[in-house]
Motif scaffolding. Structure first.
Motif, PDB file in Angstrom:
ATOM      1  N   ASP A 128      47.469  72.428  49.671  1.00 28.26           N
ATOM      2  CA  ASP A 128      46.435  73.227  49.475  1.00 28.26           C
ATOM      3  C   ASP A 128      46.703  74.471  49.329  1.00 28.26           C
ATOM      4  O   ASP A 128      46.033  75.162  48.411  1.00 28.26           O
ATOM      5  CB  ASP A 128      45.218  72.818  50.697  1.00 28.26           C
ATOM      6  CG  ASP A 128      44.524  71.708  50.501  1.00 28.26           C
ATOM      7  OD1 ASP A 128      44.354  71.000  49.441  1.00 28.26           O
ATOM      8  OD2 ASP A 128      43.900  71.121  51.493  1.00 28.26           O
ATOM      9  N   GLY A 129      47.785  75.048  49.952  1.00 28.48           N
ATOM     10  CA  GLY A 129      48.378  76.441  49.937  1.00 28.48           C
ATOM     11  C   GLY A 129      49.219  76.818  48.847  1.00 28.48           C
ATOM     12  O   GLY A 129      49.459  78.021  48.644  1.00 28.48           O
ATOM     13  N   VAL A 130      49.477  75.796  48.062  1.00 28.06           N
ATOM     14  CA  VAL A 130      50.577  75.963  46.895  1.00 28.06           C
ATOM     15  C   VAL A 130      49.864  75.756  45.635  1.00 28.06           C
ATOM     16  O   VAL A 130      50.710  75.903  44.478  1.00 28.06           O
ATOM     17  CB  VAL A 130      51.916  75.359  47.128  1.00 28.06           C
ATOM     18  CG1 VAL A 130      52.573  76.003  48.498  1.00 28.06           C
ATOM     19  CG2 VAL A 130      51.693  73.904  47.280  1.00 28.06           C
ATOM     20  N   THR A 131      48.797  75.007  45.498  1.00 27.28           N
ATOM     21  CA  THR A 131      48.260  75.016  44.101  1.00 27.28           C
ATOM     22  C   THR A 131      46.647  74.939  44.207  1.00 27.28           C
ATOM     23  O   THR A 131      46.038  74.825  45.267  1.00 27.28           O
ATOM     24  CB  THR A 131      48.652  73.301  43.782  1.00 27.28           C
ATOM     25  OG1 THR A 131      48.092  73.276  42.398  1.00 27.28           O
ATOM     26  CG2 THR A 131      48.473  72.372  44.797  1.00 27.28           C
ATOM     27  N   SER A 132      46.214  75.452  43.171  1.00 30.70           N
ATOM     28  CA  SER A 132      44.816  75.545  42.957  1.00 30.70           C
ATOM     29  C   SER A 132      44.216  74.266  42.656  1.00 30.70           C
ATOM     30  O   SER A 132      42.747  74.237  42.707  1.00 30.70           O
ATOM     31  CB  SER A 132      44.436  76.544  41.663  1.00 30.70           C
ATOM     32  OG  SER A 132      44.769  75.945  40.615  1.00 30.70           O
ATOM     33  N   MET A 133      44.791  73.163  42.358  1.00 35.64           N
ATOM     34  CA  MET A 133      44.153  71.827  42.364  1.00 35.64           C
ATOM     35  C   MET A 133      43.947  71.294  43.577  1.00 35.64           C
ATOM     36  O   MET A 133      44.820  70.990  44.324  1.00 35.64           O
ATOM     37  CB  MET A 133      45.226  71.004  41.431  1.00 35.64           C
ATOM     38  CG  MET A 133      45.461  71.468  40.096  1.00 35.64           C
ATOM     39  SD  MET A 133      46.577  70.330  38.985  1.00 35.64           S
ATOM     40  CE  MET A 133      46.897  71.139  37.673  1.00 35.64           C
ATOM     41  N   PRO A 134      42.803  70.773  43.844  1.00 31.29           N
ATOM     42  CA  PRO A 134      42.436  70.185  45.110  1.00 31.29           C
ATOM     43  C   PRO A 134      43.002  68.454  45.032  1.00 31.29           C
ATOM     44  O   PRO A 134      43.635  68.182  43.932  1.00 31.29           O
ATOM     45  CB  PRO A 134      41.056  69.841  44.958  1.00 31.29           C
ATOM     46  CG  PRO A 134      40.547  69.779  43.274  1.00 31.29           C
ATOM     47  CD  PRO A 134      41.637  70.678  42.718  1.00 31.29           C
ATOM     48  N   SER A 135      42.966  67.974  45.979  1.00 36.49           N
ATOM     49  CA  SER A 135      43.551  66.645  46.374  1.00 36.49           C
ATOM     50  C   SER A 135      43.060  65.571  45.306  1.00 36.49           C
ATOM     51  O   SER A 135      42.052  65.565  44.761  1.00 36.49           O
ATOM     52  CB  SER A 135      43.178  65.959  47.740  1.00 36.49           C
ATOM     53  OG  SER A 135      43.581  64.648  47.869  1.00 36.49           O
ATOM     54  N   GLY A 136      44.102  64.960  44.881  1.00 35.17           N
ATOM     55  CA  GLY A 136      43.932  63.801  43.667  1.00 35.17           C
ATOM     56  C   GLY A 136      43.668  62.465  44.243  1.00 35.17           C
ATOM     57  O   GLY A 136      43.537  61.416  43.466  1.00 35.17           O
ATOM     58  N   ALA A 137      43.951  62.094  45.606  1.00 32.29           N
ATOM     59  CA  ALA A 137      44.228  60.749  46.155  1.00 32.29           C
ATOM     60  C   ALA A 137      42.954  60.303  46.951  1.00 32.29           C
ATOM     61  O   ALA A 137      42.471  61.101  47.840  1.00 32.29           O
ATOM     62  CB  ALA A 137      45.458  60.890  47.154  1.00 32.29           C
ATOM     63  N   ILE A 138      42.323  59.253  46.164  1.00 34.14           N
ATOM     64  CA  ILE A 138      40.935  58.678  46.917  1.00 34.14           C
ATOM     65  C   ILE A 138      41.397  57.993  48.049  1.00 34.14           C
ATOM     66  O   ILE A 138      40.519  57.764  48.916  1.00 34.14           O
ATOM     67  CB  ILE A 138      40.232  57.880  45.922  1.00 34.14           C
ATOM     68  CG1 ILE A 138      39.904  58.699  44.644  1.00 34.14           C
ATOM     69  CG2 ILE A 138      39.107  57.444  46.324  1.00 34.14           C
ATOM     70  CD1 ILE A 138      39.277  58.031  43.624  1.00 34.14           C
TER      71      ILE A 138
END
Length: 482
Positions: A128-138
């Motif tokens: 979360d602290g190194v990319t602007s993309m949120p989690s992708g794992a359901i």
């Protein structure tokens, strides 16, 4: 590319007890026919000059029924270019044999599942602290090797079918049209045999790969179901066995890589189809050696089906050296390098201050790529492509430089469209791309938003200001006419 990208060999013997890894081995040497020591070449050790004699000659009477059943499946297959039922069967048999170092597949226990869940949960928190993309794992899963085979075969089918189809179509094109009707049964038999042989080749390769992979994204492609982050506890343990690194750090580092891949493929909706489309585009450039195939068709004896296998073993197709094929290969290699480079960069950013062995684990993973690890070898065997490690390192350096120059959001915004990504030339000069291709994404978004919402309405008092400056849009008449 190998001269014989599809060296078809024999299936290993059916194990007596499924996935537990005990197999029927009359020789007692623990290797059997077509063992994992030579998963791609399938030379004399996989059956010698007569693969069917090797298949039946070493079997006891109790095994003959299964052998003839498999032969019947080969001759009666009427599906697509690859017999995927056979591929699945061979892959599971290969998994059950175990790896050359004696490691056997086993069901995943509750403690291992809990450790994988925890590692993937913590990995997502760090990312979360190194990319602007949120989690992708359901969801997160811990797979055995056999479960990895079951989960990834649909993706292998999408990757391999375009290549195998080229050979299947060529089998029907080598005869004149007026003769194809008469030769229909023969061509049908050859296609059935070809589909079975592709199934054997792919099943063996995927089975060997299952003994090495640590997750669902080891080759930079999403092989598992969307949104399902996966690790293979047994293979994670083997990966870190000789590294002198605590096992929990190894697991967490590999979980970071898996979770980073999941974020990228979940939030870049065009990426999966882009990569698989690039593979298909590359496959369309495959050219079959029709002269060699014509000789096989003209001399084919149905009583000696190994003739077709020998012809395929000699390599009947190679990629054409055309500008279109070279461009397709460059697009695919560059796209794969960009995916792996982004993952490498964000994982290192997340791990370097938290894991004492982050640098060592990063270099181990890079060397695994550079030495042509099992994932790269299998990918090269199945579609004739190798991911060059130089591209991976260049891509990682480019993404790191973009982070410094544009921040997380500016870097990740490049994934919004394939045309915005760096090219192969940009990988040759990462600094040039970073410093000379600065795009104002906020201004672009503003322009697109205004175009979508239509002309902006004037606010009260705006007309007076426009009149004073003479820059009002009006109806084209001079202001003095109002």
């Amino acid at each position: 590319m190998s001269d014989t990208p599809f060296g078809f060999g024999l299936p290993p013997e059916e194990p007596d007890d499924g996935d537990k890894g005990k197999k029927n081995d009359p020789t007692g040497d623990g290797q059997g026919s077509g063992g994992p020591a030579n998963p791609f070449g399938f030379g004399p050790g996989a059956g010698g000059d007569n693969p069917f004699a090797a298949m039946f000659g070493s079997m006891n009477p109790n095994d003959l029924g299964a052998a003839f059943q498999q032969l019947g499946q080969m001759l009666s297959y009427e599906g697509g270019p690859v017999n995927w039922d056979m591929a699945k069967q061979i892959a599971r048999q290969t998994v059950s044999q175990g790896t050359p170092d004696g490691s056997k597949d086993a069901s995943v226990g509750p403690a291992e599942r809990s450790a994988v869940d925890e590692a993937l949960r913590l990995a997502d928190l760090w990312l979360d602290g190194v990319t602007s993309m949120p989690s992708g794992a359901i969801s997160s899963v811990a797979w055995s090797r056999a479960e990895w085979v079951e989960a990834t075969l649909p993706a292998w089918q999408q990757l391999v079918d375009p290549v195998a189809e080229r050979v299947g179509l060529a089998m029907g094109d080598v005869l004149p049209e007026e003769m194809q009707a008469m030769a229909g049964p023969l061509i049908g038999m050859m296609r059935s045999m070809g589909g079975a042989m592709f199934g054997q080749q792919i099943g063996q390769a995927v089975g060997v790969l299952a003994g090495e992979v640590v997750g669902s994204t080891d080759i930079g492609l999403p092989l598992g179901p969307a949104g399902r982050a996966a690790l293979l506890p047994l293979n994670v343990e083997r990966f870190g066995k000789d590294l002198s690194v605590p096992q929990d750090e190894v697991r967490l580092y590999l979980a970071l890589r898996e979770a980073a891949h999941q974020r990228l493929f979940a939030h870049v909706p065009w990426l999966r189809s882009h990569l698989f489309g690039a593979v298909e585009g590359y496959a369309r450039g495959i050219k079959v050696d029709t002269s060699k195939l014509e000789d096989v068709v003209g001399q084919f004896d149905p009583s000696q089906p190994e003739q077709l296998q020998e012809a395929l073993q000699q390599g009947m197709f190679q990629p054409e050296e055309t500008p279109e094929q070279k461009a397709a290969l460059a697009r695919l290699e560059t796209a794969l390098a960009l995916v792996e480079g982004w993952v490498d960069a964000v994982v290192h950013a997340a791990a370097k201050s938290r894991l004492t062995s982050a640098d060592a684990l990063r270099e181990t993973m890079r060397r695994r790529r550079a030495s042509g690890g099992p994932a790269e070898q299998t990918f090269a065997t199945l579609i004739g492509l190798q991911l060059r490690p130089r591209r991976l390192r260049d891509a990682s350096r480019l993404w790191a430089s973009l982070t410094d120059a544009r921040g997380l959001e500016g870097r990740d915004a490049l994934w919004e469209h394939p045309d915005m990504l760096p090219t192969a030339q940009d990988l040759d000069d990462p600094d040039g791309f970073v410093h000379h291709e600065q795009l104002d994404f906020s201004e672009l978004d503003k322009m697109l938003g205004e175009a979508a919402n239509g002309p902006k309405k004037a606010e009260p008092g705006a007309d007076a200001e426009d009149d004073a400056t003479g820059e009002g849009e009006g109806d084209g008449k001079d202001d003095s006419d109002k």
